[in-house]
Design an enzyme around this catalytic site. Sequence first.
Site, PDB file in Angstrom:
ATOM      1  N   LYS A  62       0.834  -1.213   0.000  1.00  0.00           N
ATOM      2  CA  LYS A  62       0.000   0.000   0.000  1.00  0.00           C
ATOM      3  C   LYS A  62       0.869   1.264   0.000  1.00  0.00           C
ATOM      4  O   LYS A  62       0.661   2.172  -0.788  1.00  0.00           O
ATOM      5  CB  LYS A  62      -0.925   0.026   1.230  1.00  0.00           C
ATOM      6  CG  LYS A  62      -1.850  -1.163   1.334  1.00  0.00           C
ATOM      7  CD  LYS A  62      -2.762  -1.076   2.549  1.00  0.00           C
ATOM      8  CE  LYS A  62      -2.037  -1.074   3.880  1.00  0.00           C
ATOM      9  NZ  LYS A  62      -1.328  -2.329   4.197  1.00  0.00           N
ATOM     10  N   ARG A  66      -9.771   0.998   8.100  1.00  0.00           N
ATOM     11  CA  ARG A  66      -9.484  -0.433   8.276  1.00  0.00           C
ATOM     12  C   ARG A  66     -10.380  -1.119   9.280  1.00  0.00           C
ATOM     13  O   ARG A  66     -10.054  -2.228   9.734  1.00  0.00           O
ATOM     14  CB  ARG A  66      -8.009  -0.708   8.522  1.00  0.00           C
ATOM     15  CG  ARG A  66      -7.386  -0.139   9.695  1.00  0.00           C
ATOM     16  CD  ARG A  66      -5.954   0.108   9.350  1.00  0.00           C
ATOM     17  NE  ARG A  66      -4.935  -0.757   9.814  1.00  0.00           N
ATOM     18  CZ  ARG A  66      -3.685  -0.668   9.324  1.00  0.00           C
ATOM     19  NH1 ARG A  66      -3.395   0.137   8.342  1.00  0.00           N
ATOM     20  NH2 ARG A  66      -2.757  -1.382   9.812  1.00  0.00           N
ATOM     21  N   ARG A 106      11.891  -5.481   5.054  1.00  0.00           N
ATOM     22  CA  ARG A 106      11.592  -4.074   4.737  1.00  0.00           C
ATOM     23  C   ARG A 106      12.543  -3.115   5.447  1.00  0.00           C
ATOM     24  O   ARG A 106      12.900  -3.307   6.605  1.00  0.00           O
ATOM     25  CB  ARG A 106      10.157  -3.755   5.141  1.00  0.00           C
ATOM     26  CG  ARG A 106       9.851  -2.261   5.004  1.00  0.00           C
ATOM     27  CD  ARG A 106       8.393  -1.978   4.996  1.00  0.00           C
ATOM     28  NE  ARG A 106       7.735  -2.388   6.216  1.00  0.00           N
ATOM     29  CZ  ARG A 106       6.429  -2.278   6.397  1.00  0.00           C
ATOM     30  NH1 ARG A 106       5.664  -1.785   5.446  1.00  0.00           N
ATOM     31  NH2 ARG A 106       5.882  -2.674   7.525  1.00  0.00           N
ATOM     32  N   ARG A 136      11.230  -1.327  10.957  1.00  0.00           N
ATOM     33  CA  ARG A 136      10.130  -0.916  11.829  1.00  0.00           C
ATOM     34  C   ARG A 136      10.029  -1.871  13.008  1.00  0.00           C
ATOM     35  O   ARG A 136      10.145  -3.075  12.842  1.00  0.00           O
ATOM     36  CB  ARG A 136       8.819  -0.898  11.032  1.00  0.00           C
ATOM     37  CG  ARG A 136       8.401   0.499  10.656  1.00  0.00           C
ATOM     38  CD  ARG A 136       7.279   0.508   9.652  1.00  0.00           C
ATOM     39  NE  ARG A 136       6.062  -0.177  10.095  1.00  0.00           N
ATOM     40  CZ  ARG A 136       4.933  -0.186   9.385  1.00  0.00           C
ATOM     41  NH1 ARG A 136       4.879   0.434   8.221  1.00  0.00           N
ATOM     42  NH2 ARG A 136       3.873  -0.829   9.822  1.00  0.00           N
ATOM     43  N   ARG A 151      -0.432  -8.675  13.496  1.00  0.00           N
ATOM     44  CA  ARG A 151      -0.970  -7.686  12.554  1.00  0.00           C
ATOM     45  C   ARG A 151      -1.782  -8.377  11.468  1.00  0.00           C
ATOM     46  O   ARG A 151      -2.838  -7.883  11.069  1.00  0.00           O
ATOM     47  CB  ARG A 151       0.178  -6.876  11.926  1.00  0.00           C
ATOM     48  CG  ARG A 151       0.743  -5.843  12.892  1.00  0.00           C
ATOM     49  CD  ARG A 151       2.095  -5.321  12.441  1.00  0.00           C
ATOM     50  NE  ARG A 151       2.045  -4.693  11.133  1.00  0.00           N
ATOM     51  CZ  ARG A 151       3.116  -4.519  10.357  1.00  0.00           C
ATOM     52  NH1 ARG A 151       4.303  -4.923  10.754  1.00  0.00           N
ATOM     53  NH2 ARG A 151       2.988  -3.922   9.211  1.00  0.00           N
TER      54      ARG A 151
HETATM   55  P1  AP5 Z   1       4.841  -1.601   1.867  1.00  0.00           P
HETATM   56  O1  AP5 Z   1       4.510  -0.772   0.670  1.00  0.00           O
HETATM   57  O2  AP5 Z   1       5.582  -0.965   2.979  1.00  0.00           O
HETATM   58  O3  AP5 Z   1       3.520  -2.341   2.397  1.00  0.00           O
HETATM   59  P2  AP5 Z   1       2.247  -1.781   3.169  1.00  0.00           P
HETATM   60  O4  AP5 Z   1       1.042  -2.403   2.535  1.00  0.00           O
HETATM   61  O5  AP5 Z   1       2.287  -0.305   3.249  1.00  0.00           O
HETATM   62  O6  AP5 Z   1       2.470  -2.465   4.561  1.00  0.00           O
HETATM   63  P3  AP5 Z   1       2.420  -1.863   6.053  1.00  0.00           P
HETATM   64  O7  AP5 Z   1       3.142  -2.832   6.918  1.00  0.00           O
HETATM   65  O8  AP5 Z   1       2.856  -0.439   6.078  1.00  0.00           O
HETATM   66  O9  AP5 Z   1       0.907  -1.944   6.322  1.00  0.00           O
HETATM   67  P4  AP5 Z   1       0.228  -1.901   7.693  1.00  0.00           P
HETATM   68  O10 AP5 Z   1      -1.160  -1.700   7.270  1.00  0.00           O
HETATM   69  O11 AP5 Z   1       0.459  -3.066   8.555  1.00  0.00           O
HETATM   70  O12 AP5 Z   1       0.987  -0.722   8.479  1.00  0.00           O
HETATM   71  P5  AP5 Z   1       0.553   0.762   8.787  1.00  0.00           P
HETATM   72  O13 AP5 Z   1       1.779   1.576   8.820  1.00  0.00           O
HETATM   73  O14 AP5 Z   1      -0.565   1.162   7.914  1.00  0.00           O
HETATM   74  O15 AP5 Z   1       5.654  -2.885   1.325  1.00  0.00           O
HETATM   75  C1  AP5 Z   1       6.149  -3.876   2.223  1.00  0.00           C
HETATM   76  C2  AP5 Z   1       7.521  -4.384   1.740  1.00  0.00           C
HETATM   77  O16 AP5 Z   1       7.350  -5.086   0.514  1.00  0.00           O
HETATM   78  C3  AP5 Z   1       8.522  -3.270   1.429  1.00  0.00           C
HETATM   79  O17 AP5 Z   1       9.803  -3.693   1.826  1.00  0.00           O
HETATM   80  C4  AP5 Z   1       8.455  -3.092  -0.095  1.00  0.00           C
HETATM   81  O18 AP5 Z   1       9.686  -2.654  -0.648  1.00  0.00           O
HETATM   82  C5  AP5 Z   1       8.118  -4.512  -0.554  1.00  0.00           C
HETATM   83  N1  AP5 Z   1       7.263  -4.538  -1.741  1.00  0.00           N
HETATM   84  C6  AP5 Z   1       6.225  -3.700  -2.051  1.00  0.00           C
HETATM   85  N2  AP5 Z   1       5.643  -4.060  -3.203  1.00  0.00           N
HETATM   86  C7  AP5 Z   1       6.325  -5.153  -3.653  1.00  0.00           C
HETATM   87  C8  AP5 Z   1       6.188  -5.984  -4.811  1.00  0.00           C
HETATM   88  N3  AP5 Z   1       5.245  -5.755  -5.734  1.00  0.00           N
HETATM   89  N4  AP5 Z   1       7.059  -7.016  -4.952  1.00  0.00           N
HETATM   90  C9  AP5 Z   1       8.017  -7.252  -4.006  1.00  0.00           C
HETATM   91  N5  AP5 Z   1       8.190  -6.500  -2.894  1.00  0.00           N
HETATM   92  C10 AP5 Z   1       7.344  -5.462  -2.718  1.00  0.00           C
HETATM   93  O19 AP5 Z   1       0.004   0.617  10.260  1.00  0.00           O
HETATM   94  C11 AP5 Z   1       0.856   0.342  11.345  1.00  0.00           C
HETATM   95  C12 AP5 Z   1       0.070   0.329  12.629  1.00  0.00           C
HETATM   96  O20 AP5 Z   1      -0.527   1.622  12.864  1.00  0.00           O
HETATM   97  C13 AP5 Z   1      -1.115  -0.648  12.678  1.00  0.00           C
HETATM   98  O21 AP5 Z   1      -0.686  -1.937  13.049  1.00  0.00           O
HETATM   99  C14 AP5 Z   1      -1.988   0.019  13.742  1.00  0.00           C
HETATM  100  O22 AP5 Z   1      -1.493  -0.223  15.025  1.00  0.00           O
HETATM  101  C15 AP5 Z   1      -1.821   1.494  13.436  1.00  0.00           C
HETATM  102  N6  AP5 Z   1      -2.811   1.974  12.435  1.00  0.00           N
HETATM  103  C16 AP5 Z   1      -2.544   2.461  11.202  1.00  0.00           C
HETATM  104  N7  AP5 Z   1      -3.682   2.804  10.581  1.00  0.00           N
HETATM  105  C17 AP5 Z   1      -4.703   2.540  11.436  1.00  0.00           C
HETATM  106  C18 AP5 Z   1      -6.113   2.662  11.358  1.00  0.00           C
HETATM  107  N8  AP5 Z   1      -6.722   3.131  10.268  1.00  0.00           N
HETATM  108  N9  AP5 Z   1      -6.832   2.291  12.441  1.00  0.00           N
HETATM  109  C19 AP5 Z   1      -6.245   1.837  13.563  1.00  0.00           C
HETATM  110  N10 AP5 Z   1      -4.914   1.657  13.711  1.00  0.00           N
HETATM  111  C20 AP5 Z   1      -4.143   2.016  12.635  1.00  0.00           C
HETATM  112 MG    MG Z   2       2.540   1.091   4.835  1.00  0.00          MG
END
Ligand code: AP5
Ligand code: MG
Length: 221
Positions: free
Chosen positions: A15, A90, A129, A162, A173
Amino acid sequence: MSVFIVLLGAPGAGKGTQAKLLAAKTGLPHISSGDIFRENLKNQTELGKLAQQYMSKGELVPDDVTIAMIRERLSRPDCARGAILDGFPRTPAQAEALDAMLAELGGRVGVVPFIDVPEDELVERLSGRLICRAQGHIFHKKFNPPKVPGVCDYDGSELYQREDDKPEVVRNRIRVYLEQTMPLVAYYEKKGLLVKIDGTQPIDKVTEALWAVLPEEAKSA
Ligand code: AP5
Ligand code: MG
């Protein structure tokens, strides 16, 4: 009317990677709830300290806190044309709150791409990552390595892993995602907005597939 793109997908689906690329191509702001929480934690705000209690365990930050934060963000002038939403909504309550906010602001959800990646690949992506300290640019040790190990290609800052990418937190997660976020697939399917995207393709192919489903208003700055 402003148009919002909601990127759905599991932790590690890509994402953030895709939101940054689409934001650069469309000129729309990239709004990541996770990035906003991490920025608050870096600045030691009350919101950051509260969010950390949940993030460190891989749990979701409570809906009321998250919704208030996003409401404030979406009301800023840079969202006048819309935005790329990454990680929000989410939960079903967040999705309903987003619909209400957009009704007030005169905006709409234009499309909900669901970036689909199988679970074993998610774990490999998250364990390799690397994130940049300055602006959160995203790399992967194997799949998207920086030109110089440990250094961000874009701003030269240090790359780090991270805290919540440790295997035991990653497992939680993914569990939380399946329980609390997967219901949004049906929510947006019912509204005719969901488009499934094969997230196992190389990064540039995923971007192409996303570009093909973006509404025209989102493409023209
Ligand atoms: P990346 O693009 O970083 O993936 P992502 O989908 O953004 O994954 P996240 O881990 O950031 O999602 P998340 O939803 O768990 O975390 P968030 O920060 O939102 O890609 C991942 C890896 O793969 C990278 O190394 C990249 O290079 C590689 N990659 C990408 N595309 C590729 C491809 N096509 N092929 C190969 N490799 C690839 O949330 C973190 C925390 O915040 C949550 O756990 C929660 O506690 C809180 N939080 C955030 N939003 C909310 C909400 N709305 N409500 C409540 N709590 C929330
Ligand atoms: Mg992300």
